[in-house]
Scaffold this motif. Structure first.
Motif, PDB file in Angstrom:
ATOM      1  N   GLY A 146      13.346  -3.465   3.895  1.00  0.00           N
ATOM      2  CA  GLY A 146      13.164  -4.904   3.976  1.00  0.00           C
ATOM      3  C   GLY A 146      13.497  -5.619   2.675  1.00  0.00           C
ATOM      4  O   GLY A 146      14.031  -5.026   1.739  1.00  0.00           O
ATOM      5  N   PRO A 147      13.167  -6.908   2.603  1.00  0.00           N
ATOM      6  CA  PRO A 147      13.546  -7.705   1.438  1.00  0.00           C
ATOM      7  C   PRO A 147      12.822  -7.322   0.148  1.00  0.00           C
ATOM      8  O   PRO A 147      13.234  -7.706  -0.930  1.00  0.00           O
ATOM      9  CB  PRO A 147      13.184  -9.135   1.847  1.00  0.00           C
ATOM     10  N   LEU A 148      11.732  -6.571   0.243  1.00  0.00           N
ATOM     11  CA  LEU A 148      10.972  -6.153  -0.943  1.00  0.00           C
ATOM     12  C   LEU A 148      11.288  -4.724  -1.364  1.00  0.00           C
ATOM     13  O   LEU A 148      10.537  -4.125  -2.136  1.00  0.00           O
ATOM     14  CB  LEU A 148       9.469  -6.301  -0.694  1.00  0.00           C
ATOM     15  N   THR A 149      12.386  -4.157  -0.895  1.00  0.00           N
ATOM     16  CA  THR A 149      12.756  -2.781  -1.227  1.00  0.00           C
ATOM     17  C   THR A 149      12.728  -2.572  -2.733  1.00  0.00           C
ATOM     18  O   THR A 149      13.293  -3.356  -3.488  1.00  0.00           O
ATOM     19  CB  THR A 149      14.159  -2.455  -0.682  1.00  0.00           C
ATOM     20  N   GLY A 150      12.018  -1.512  -3.152  1.00  0.00           N
ATOM     21  CA  GLY A 150      11.936  -1.162  -4.565  1.00  0.00           C
ATOM     22  C   GLY A 150      10.743  -1.746  -5.291  1.00  0.00           C
ATOM     23  O   GLY A 150      10.422  -1.325  -6.394  1.00  0.00           O
ATOM     24  N   VAL A 151      10.047  -2.715  -4.691  1.00  0.00           N
ATOM     25  CA  VAL A 151       8.884  -3.317  -5.335  1.00  0.00           C
ATOM     26  C   VAL A 151       7.710  -2.339  -5.248  1.00  0.00           C
ATOM     27  O   VAL A 151       7.469  -1.726  -4.211  1.00  0.00           O
ATOM     28  CB  VAL A 151       8.511  -4.662  -4.665  1.00  0.00           C
ATOM     29  N   GLU A 152       6.988  -2.189  -6.366  1.00  0.00           N
ATOM     30  CA  GLU A 152       5.813  -1.332  -6.397  1.00  0.00           C
ATOM     31  C   GLU A 152       4.565  -2.181  -6.539  1.00  0.00           C
ATOM     32  O   GLU A 152       4.589  -3.222  -7.189  1.00  0.00           O
ATOM     33  CB  GLU A 152       5.883  -0.349  -7.568  1.00  0.00           C
ATOM     34  N   GLY A 153       3.483  -1.721  -5.938  1.00  0.00           N
ATOM     35  CA  GLY A 153       2.210  -2.416  -6.044  1.00  0.00           C
ATOM     36  C   GLY A 153       1.113  -1.570  -5.429  1.00  0.00           C
ATOM     37  O   GLY A 153       1.305  -0.393  -5.139  1.00  0.00           O
ATOM     38  N   ILE A 154      -0.037  -2.173  -5.201  1.00  0.00           N
ATOM     39  CA  ILE A 154      -1.197  -1.512  -4.615  1.00  0.00           C
ATOM     40  C   ILE A 154      -1.269  -1.888  -3.140  1.00  0.00           C
ATOM     41  O   ILE A 154      -1.203  -3.067  -2.791  1.00  0.00           O
ATOM     42  CB  ILE A 154      -2.500  -1.947  -5.312  1.00  0.00           C
ATOM     43  N   SER A 193      -3.420   7.331  -9.382  1.00  0.00           N
ATOM     44  CA  SER A 193      -4.093   6.326  -8.569  1.00  0.00           C
ATOM     45  C   SER A 193      -4.487   6.890  -7.215  1.00  0.00           C
ATOM     46  O   SER A 193      -4.023   7.915  -6.783  1.00  0.00           O
ATOM     47  CB  SER A 193      -3.187   5.111  -8.401  1.00  0.00           C
ATOM     48  N   ARG A 194      -5.434   6.203  -6.559  1.00  0.00           N
ATOM     49  CA  ARG A 194      -5.965   6.641  -5.282  1.00  0.00           C
ATOM     50  C   ARG A 194      -5.791   5.552  -4.237  1.00  0.00           C
ATOM     51  O   ARG A 194      -5.535   4.407  -4.555  1.00  0.00           O
ATOM     52  CB  ARG A 194      -7.444   6.970  -5.430  1.00  0.00           C
ATOM     53  N   VAL A 195      -6.033   5.892  -2.978  1.00  0.00           N
ATOM     54  CA  VAL A 195      -5.905   4.958  -1.865  1.00  0.00           C
ATOM     55  C   VAL A 195      -7.138   4.052  -1.808  1.00  0.00           C
ATOM     56  O   VAL A 195      -8.251   4.513  -1.951  1.00  0.00           O
ATOM     57  CB  VAL A 195      -5.764   5.723  -0.524  1.00  0.00           C
ATOM     58  N   ALA A 196      -6.903   2.762  -1.623  1.00  0.00           N
ATOM     59  CA  ALA A 196      -7.996   1.818  -1.427  1.00  0.00           C
ATOM     60  C   ALA A 196      -7.599   0.918  -0.277  1.00  0.00           C
ATOM     61  O   ALA A 196      -6.778   0.021  -0.454  1.00  0.00           O
ATOM     62  CB  ALA A 196      -8.243   1.001  -2.672  1.00  0.00           C
ATOM     63  N   ASP A 217       4.602   0.421   7.519  1.00  0.00           N
ATOM     64  CA  ASP A 217       5.555   1.517   7.674  1.00  0.00           C
ATOM     65  C   ASP A 217       6.614   1.536   6.579  1.00  0.00           C
ATOM     66  O   ASP A 217       7.260   2.554   6.360  1.00  0.00           O
ATOM     67  CB  ASP A 217       6.238   1.438   9.043  1.00  0.00           C
ATOM     68  N   ALA A 218       6.801   0.409   5.888  1.00  0.00           N
ATOM     69  CA  ALA A 218       7.817   0.342   4.833  1.00  0.00           C
ATOM     70  C   ALA A 218       7.303   0.849   3.494  1.00  0.00           C
ATOM     71  O   ALA A 218       8.069   1.032   2.564  1.00  0.00           O
ATOM     72  CB  ALA A 218       8.310  -1.088   4.676  1.00  0.00           C
ATOM     73  N   ALA A 219       5.994   1.086   3.377  1.00  0.00           N
ATOM     74  CA  ALA A 219       5.393   1.496   2.104  1.00  0.00           C
ATOM     75  C   ALA A 219       5.267   3.013   2.026  1.00  0.00           C
ATOM     76  O   ALA A 219       4.816   3.663   2.964  1.00  0.00           O
ATOM     77  CB  ALA A 219       4.027   0.854   1.952  1.00  0.00           C
ATOM     78  N   ARG A 220       5.679   3.559   0.895  1.00  0.00           N
ATOM     79  CA  ARG A 220       5.562   4.995   0.628  1.00  0.00           C
ATOM     80  C   ARG A 220       4.819   5.189  -0.679  1.00  0.00           C
ATOM     81  O   ARG A 220       5.080   4.474  -1.658  1.00  0.00           O
ATOM     82  CB  ARG A 220       6.941   5.656   0.508  1.00  0.00           C
TER      83      ARG A 220
END
Length: 181
Positions: A128-136, A175-178, A164-167
């Motif tokens: 999608g349009p945010l490909t490559g963006v990293e965050g929480i 870091s951990r899942v929240a 589904d687009a987040a890996r």
């Protein structure tokens, strides 16, 4: 943009409340490259509804600065309070954080200010349009949101994403899942 301009780091500039747009305009006229990310909201007036733009980071904007040159024009700009940093030493904002904020604003996905997230898993958007963006990655009821932080400001913004687009990013970040529901 020339190569020399991209070697100059971004800094967070604190400005007087509700003067972000004016300061950004003045700095641009003075030849400074700056970034004032905004979001749109609807405000109800007695006779109509107005669509207005508000800063994603109220009281702050970002500016490319060479600390060895041209600081006087910055500090003589009405509304500029200070450069953020450690003590009296200005600290640059990480380029990846600026790139992530720019990508979110450019994608037109309705970003909103968000409280700074301390815990959670870092993810990278792969479609999608945010490909490559990293965050929480966080969850909020039925919506999945990506939170992108600007560490120096201790502020963050969020944007709705397709889960589904987040890996997950490699575990070396510690870091951990929240996920909130």
């Amino acid at each position: 943009m020339d190569q020399n301009k991209t070697d100059i780091p971004w800094f967070a500039v604190q400005v007087r409340a509700r003067s972000e747009k004016l300061v950004a305009s003045i700095l641009e006229n003075k030849g400074f490259e700056n970034l004032l990310p905004v979001y749109k909201v609807q405000r109800r007036r007695s006779d109509r509804v107005l669509g207005i733009e508000l800063p994603l980071f109220p009281g702050y904007l970002f500016c490319r600065l060479d600390l060895n040159r041209r600081l006087l024009p910055l500090f003589t700009t009405p509304g500029v309070v200070r450069l953020l940093g450690a003590g009296n030493t200005p600290m640059p904002v990480d380029d990846s954080e600026i790139d992530a904020v720019r990508a979110i604003v450019k994608a037109g996905r309705l970003p909103r200010p968000w409280p700074m997230v301390e815990k959670g898993q870092r993810v990278r958007i792969e479609a999608g349009p945010l490909t490559g963006v990293e965050g929480i990655l966080i969850g909020q009821r039925k919506n999945c949101r990506l939170v992108v932080s600007v560490t120096l400001l201790k502020r963050a913004i969020s944007v709705e994403i397709d889960e589904d687009a987040a890996r997950p990013v490699a575990k070396s970040t510690g870091s951990r899942v929240a996920v909130r529901t």
